[in-house]
Design a protein around this motif. Structure first.
Motif, PDB file in Angstrom:
ATOM      1  N   PHE A 160     -16.473  36.252 -87.733  1.00 13.82           N
ATOM      2  CA  PHE A 160     -15.016  36.098 -87.719  1.00 13.82           C
ATOM      3  C   PHE A 160     -14.546  35.809 -86.300  1.00 13.82           C
ATOM      4  N   ILE A 161     -13.420  35.123 -86.219  1.00 13.58           N
ATOM      5  CA  ILE A 161     -12.777  34.840 -84.948  1.00 13.58           C
ATOM      6  C   ILE A 161     -11.281  35.031 -85.197  1.00 13.58           C
ATOM      7  N   ARG A 162     -10.525  35.371 -84.168  1.00 10.25           N
ATOM      8  CA  ARG A 162      -9.078  35.516 -84.337  1.00 10.25           C
ATOM      9  C   ARG A 162      -8.359  34.509 -83.453  1.00 10.25           C
ATOM     10  N   LEU A 163      -7.464  33.738 -84.067  1.00  6.19           N
ATOM     11  CA  LEU A 163      -6.690  32.745 -83.319  1.00  6.19           C
ATOM     12  C   LEU A 163      -5.201  33.017 -83.527  1.00  6.19           C
ATOM     13  N   ASP A 164      -4.406  32.585 -82.564  1.00  2.19           N
ATOM     14  CA  ASP A 164      -2.961  32.789 -82.604  1.00  2.19           C
ATOM     15  C   ASP A 164      -2.377  32.269 -83.927  1.00  2.19           C
ATOM     16  N   MET A 204     -29.982  19.541 -94.277  1.00  2.61           N
ATOM     17  CA  MET A 204     -28.932  19.281 -93.292  1.00  2.61           C
ATOM     18  C   MET A 204     -28.072  20.522 -93.083  1.00  2.61           C
ATOM     19  N   LEU A 205     -27.642  20.728 -91.840  1.00  5.74           N
ATOM     20  CA  LEU A 205     -26.671  21.780 -91.547  1.00  5.74           C
ATOM     21  C   LEU A 205     -25.399  21.109 -91.048  1.00  5.74           C
ATOM     22  N   ILE A 206     -24.269  21.413 -91.713  1.00  6.84           N
ATOM     23  CA  ILE A 206     -22.982  20.857 -91.274  1.00  6.84           C
ATOM     24  C   ILE A 206     -22.246  21.919 -90.460  1.00  6.84           C
ATOM     25  N   ASP A 207     -22.005  21.622 -89.200  1.00  6.43           N
ATOM     26  CA  ASP A 207     -21.402  22.552 -88.235  1.00  6.43           C
ATOM     27  C   ASP A 207     -22.281  23.808 -88.098  1.00  6.43           C
ATOM     28  N   ALA A 208     -22.040  24.591 -87.052  1.00  7.77           N
ATOM     29  CA  ALA A 208     -22.936  25.734 -86.808  1.00  7.77           C
ATOM     30  C   ALA A 208     -22.201  26.933 -86.227  1.00  7.77           C
ATOM     31  N   GLY A 209     -20.870  26.975 -86.420  1.00  6.87           N
ATOM     32  CA  GLY A 209     -20.120  28.149 -85.968  1.00  6.87           C
ATOM     33  C   GLY A 209     -20.066  28.262 -84.451  1.00  6.87           C
ATOM     34  N   LEU A 210     -19.877  29.493 -84.016  1.00  2.00           N
ATOM     35  CA  LEU A 210     -19.568  29.766 -82.608  1.00  2.00           C
ATOM     36  C   LEU A 210     -20.812  29.899 -81.736  1.00  2.00           C
ATOM     37  N   GLY A 211     -21.923  30.353 -82.329  1.00  2.00           N
ATOM     38  CA  GLY A 211     -23.106  30.599 -81.519  1.00  2.00           C
ATOM     39  C   GLY A 211     -22.962  31.869 -80.687  1.00  2.00           C
ATOM     40  N   ASP A 212     -23.938  32.089 -79.778  1.00  2.00           N
ATOM     41  CA  ASP A 212     -23.949  33.377 -79.072  1.00  2.00           C
ATOM     42  C   ASP A 212     -24.015  33.228 -77.552  1.00  2.00           C
ATOM     43  N   LYS A 213     -23.434  32.157 -77.017  1.00  2.75           N
ATOM     44  CA  LYS A 213     -23.481  31.962 -75.566  1.00  2.75           C
ATOM     45  C   LYS A 213     -22.252  32.531 -74.838  1.00  2.75           C
ATOM     46  N   ASP A 214     -21.267  33.027 -75.607  1.00  2.00           N
ATOM     47  CA  ASP A 214     -20.007  33.419 -74.982  1.00  2.00           C
ATOM     48  C   ASP A 214     -20.052  34.846 -74.439  1.00  2.00           C
ATOM     49  N   ALA A 216     -18.193  38.601 -72.836  1.00  2.00           N
ATOM     50  CA  ALA A 216     -17.347  39.662 -73.387  1.00  2.00           C
ATOM     51  C   ALA A 216     -15.862  39.302 -73.303  1.00  2.00           C
ATOM     52  N   LYS A 217     -15.466  38.630 -72.213  1.00  2.00           N
ATOM     53  CA  LYS A 217     -14.049  38.272 -72.066  1.00  2.00           C
ATOM     54  C   LYS A 217     -13.631  37.295 -73.176  1.00  2.00           C
ATOM     55  N   PHE A 218     -14.482  36.301 -73.411  1.00  2.00           N
ATOM     56  CA  PHE A 218     -14.242  35.330 -74.482  1.00  2.00           C
ATOM     57  C   PHE A 218     -14.146  36.056 -75.834  1.00  2.00           C
ATOM     58  N   HIS A 219     -15.085  36.983 -76.067  1.00  2.00           N
ATOM     59  CA  HIS A 219     -15.105  37.722 -77.336  1.00  2.00           C
ATOM     60  C   HIS A 219     -13.837  38.541 -77.521  1.00  2.00           C
ATOM     61  N   ASP A 220     -13.304  39.077 -76.400  1.00  2.00           N
ATOM     62  CA  ASP A 220     -12.068  39.857 -76.477  1.00  2.00           C
ATOM     63  C   ASP A 220     -10.875  38.948 -76.791  1.00  2.00           C
ATOM     64  N   ILE A 221     -10.780  37.834 -76.083  1.00  3.39           N
ATOM     65  CA  ILE A 221      -9.651  36.912 -76.284  1.00  3.39           C
ATOM     66  C   ILE A 221      -9.605  36.420 -77.733  1.00  3.39           C
ATOM     67  N   TYR A 222     -10.761  36.081 -78.269  1.00  4.44           N
ATOM     68  CA  TYR A 222     -10.814  35.485 -79.602  1.00  4.44           C
ATOM     69  C   TYR A 222     -11.203  36.487 -80.699  1.00  4.44           C
ATOM     70  N   GLY A 223     -11.242  37.777 -80.359  1.00 11.12           N
ATOM     71  CA  GLY A 223     -11.545  38.792 -81.382  1.00 11.12           C
ATOM     72  C   GLY A 223     -12.810  38.488 -82.163  1.00 11.12           C
ATOM     73  N   VAL A 224     -13.862  38.082 -81.473  1.00  8.03           N
ATOM     74  CA  VAL A 224     -15.087  37.637 -82.153  1.00  8.03           C
ATOM     75  C   VAL A 224     -15.809  38.818 -82.803  1.00  8.03           C
ATOM     76  N   ASP A 225     -16.186  38.649 -84.070  1.00  5.68           N
ATOM     77  CA  ASP A 225     -17.028  39.632 -84.759  1.00  5.68           C
ATOM     78  C   ASP A 225     -18.167  38.860 -85.418  1.00  5.68           C
ATOM     79  N   ARG A 226     -19.323  38.889 -84.749  1.00  3.29           N
ATOM     80  CA  ARG A 226     -20.490  38.172 -85.294  1.00  3.29           C
ATOM     81  C   ARG A 226     -21.568  39.161 -85.728  1.00  3.29           C
ATOM     82  N   SER A 227     -21.125  40.335 -86.249  1.00  2.00           N
ATOM     83  CA  SER A 227     -22.120  41.303 -86.703  1.00  2.00           C
ATOM     84  C   SER A 227     -22.968  40.695 -87.830  1.00  2.00           C
TER      85      SER A 227
END
Ligand SMILES: [Zn+2]
Ligand SMILES: [Zn+2]
Length: 422
Positions: A160-164, A204-214, A216-227
């Motif tokens: 999950f990700i959170r956007l404005d 084939m894989l269409i799109d691949a989500g957010l990945g795991d290179k980001d 902690a600050k990025f995860h906080d801004i975008y409320g990332v939950d990749r559990s």
């Protein structure tokens, strides 16, 4: 606990008499009804500002509504308070000795979770708690399989990700969108990332989500939950990264192509799918490698520049077939070279709508993201898209919907609704 009056439930004996009052005499708009199987009722919502009225019609003689009407006649039945976290709310109530009808939440209308408090603890009022969009339901992140002719489609999940919320709905006023997708205390709404596997002559894989290179600050801004994420759901689908032959990009925003690359143990960024060719539209590649002040935050070069360095990038110019049964179609709008993906076989059609229609809340034509660079192009593309979807009765994949991976879209008197396909 923060609670907002969501709606007032009214038990109905004779629906046409109720409609004659609310719809015809008061002139209110009554939504397309929704069956809530778990409670054996049909719910007719009536928009009344911040809160709604819910006309409840029994669909079985043993439903709670049927019994209520039989005993007390039609009329006021319950009030519903919307809370952010229904599990926490139930815990709090239990700790205060409040008597609950539902110790555990159950599925309600509009992809919600609900639980009732016993009227004896609420002094004669039946109170329902509701968590509006299911925020962490176990079933929204499940791997789901579909079939289109000879092709197998597997819906995966990258968290999950959170956007404005305002940015997600553009010119739509907040009182309208917040009823469908309530924002958190930072004004953000919950979105999923749902890459899609298509297995045919190749995988084939269409799109691949957010990945795991980001970080902690990025995860906080975008409320990332990749559990739960692409690695876990790919494995659950019985696939390894090396099984992917082709990775296809709808476009190169970070929430779609972050998973194209990963940071190896030597610190270098490498393609995540070691055998895959990565297929990107040339115009999108050019835009992503020449960002401007308006789109720069969406394009993170580490997600795609290493593909060119590794020699696994394949640029395509036009709408065309990428593998048998899978073709791309440019929509523009969201960004100039945004494309959707048609999957066709055996007389059936599925469409991966990417950011043209990111969630089921974006079904109405005017519900267009503020992020879109060319919203009038999005509008034209959406009209053409839904006309085509209706004609083909296509299955639509919603890449960002927090609860619905794929659905059929129906149109009644100009109003679109969806029927889940899972
Ligand atoms: Zn995008
Ligand atoms: Zn997106």
């Amino acid at each position: 606990m923060k609670a907002v009056l969501d709606h007032v439930g009214i038990a109905v004996k004779d629906l046409s008499a109720e409609l004659a009052f609310y719809r015809d005499a008061l002139g209110l708009h009554v939504d397309v009804p929704e069956d809530v199987a778990s409670q054996r009722v049909r719910a007719h919502f009536i928009a009344t500002g911040q809160s709604a009225l819910e006309l409840l019609e029994a669909t079985a003689s043993d439903s709670a509504i049927a019994k209520y009407v039989e005993k007390r006649g039609p009329g006021l039945h319950h009030i519903t308070l919307r809370v952010d976290d229904i599990l926490a709310a139930l815990e709090q109530l239990k700790s205060k000795g409040v008597r609950l009808i539902d110790e555990h939440p159950r599925p309600g209308a509009e992809a919600s979770l609900v639980a009732f408090i016993h009227p004896s603890s609420a002094h004669g009022v039946l109170v329902e708690l509701k968590e509006a969009v299911v925020s962490h339901p176990s079933d929204t992140s499940q791997v789901r399989r579909y079939r289109v002719g000879e092709l197998e489609l597997i819906s995966l999940f990258d968290g999950f990700i959170r956007l404005d919320g305002g940015a997600m709905f553009g010119v739509v006023p907040k009182p309208l969108w917040e009823k469908q997708t309530p924002p958190d205390d930072r004004g953000r709404i919950l979105l999923a990332m749902r890459p899609l596997v298509v297995r045919g002559v190749r995988t084939m894989l269409i799109d691949a989500g957010l990945g795991d290179k980001d970080d902690a600050k990025f995860h906080d801004i975008y409320g990332v939950d990749r559990s739960r994420n692409l690695d876990t759901t790919l494995a659950e689908a019985g696939l390894r990264p090396e099984d992917i032959d082709i990775v296809l990009a709808s476009h190169l925003h970070f929430d779609h192509c972050g998973g194209f690359t990963y940071k190896a143990s030597d610190g270098r960024i490498r393609p995540k799918f070691p055998r895959a060719q990565y297929v990107v539209r040339r115009g999108e590649w050019d835009d992503a490698t020449h960002p401007n002040e308006r789109n720069r935050a969406s394009y993170l070069p580490a997600n795609y520049v290493p593909l060119a360095d590794a020699g696994v990038l394949q640029l395509v110019d036009d709408d065309q077939t990428i593998m048998p049964g899978v073709r791309v179609k440019r929509t523009g709008g969201h960004c100039m070279h945004h494309q959707i993906i048609y999957i066709e076989g055996g007389g059936k059609t599925a469409v991966f709508a990417a950011d043209l229609v990111p969630t089921t809340a974006h079904l109405p034509n005017a519900w267009i993201m503020g992020y879109d660079l060319y919203p009038m192009d999005t509008l034209a593309a959406k009209k053409a898209f839904f006309a085509d979807v209706a004609e083909k009765d296509a299955l639509v994949f919603f890449e960002h919907d927090p609860a619905v991976a794929a659905a059929h879209v129906r149109e009644d008197k100009g109003k679109r609704r969806y029927e889940r396909a899972d």
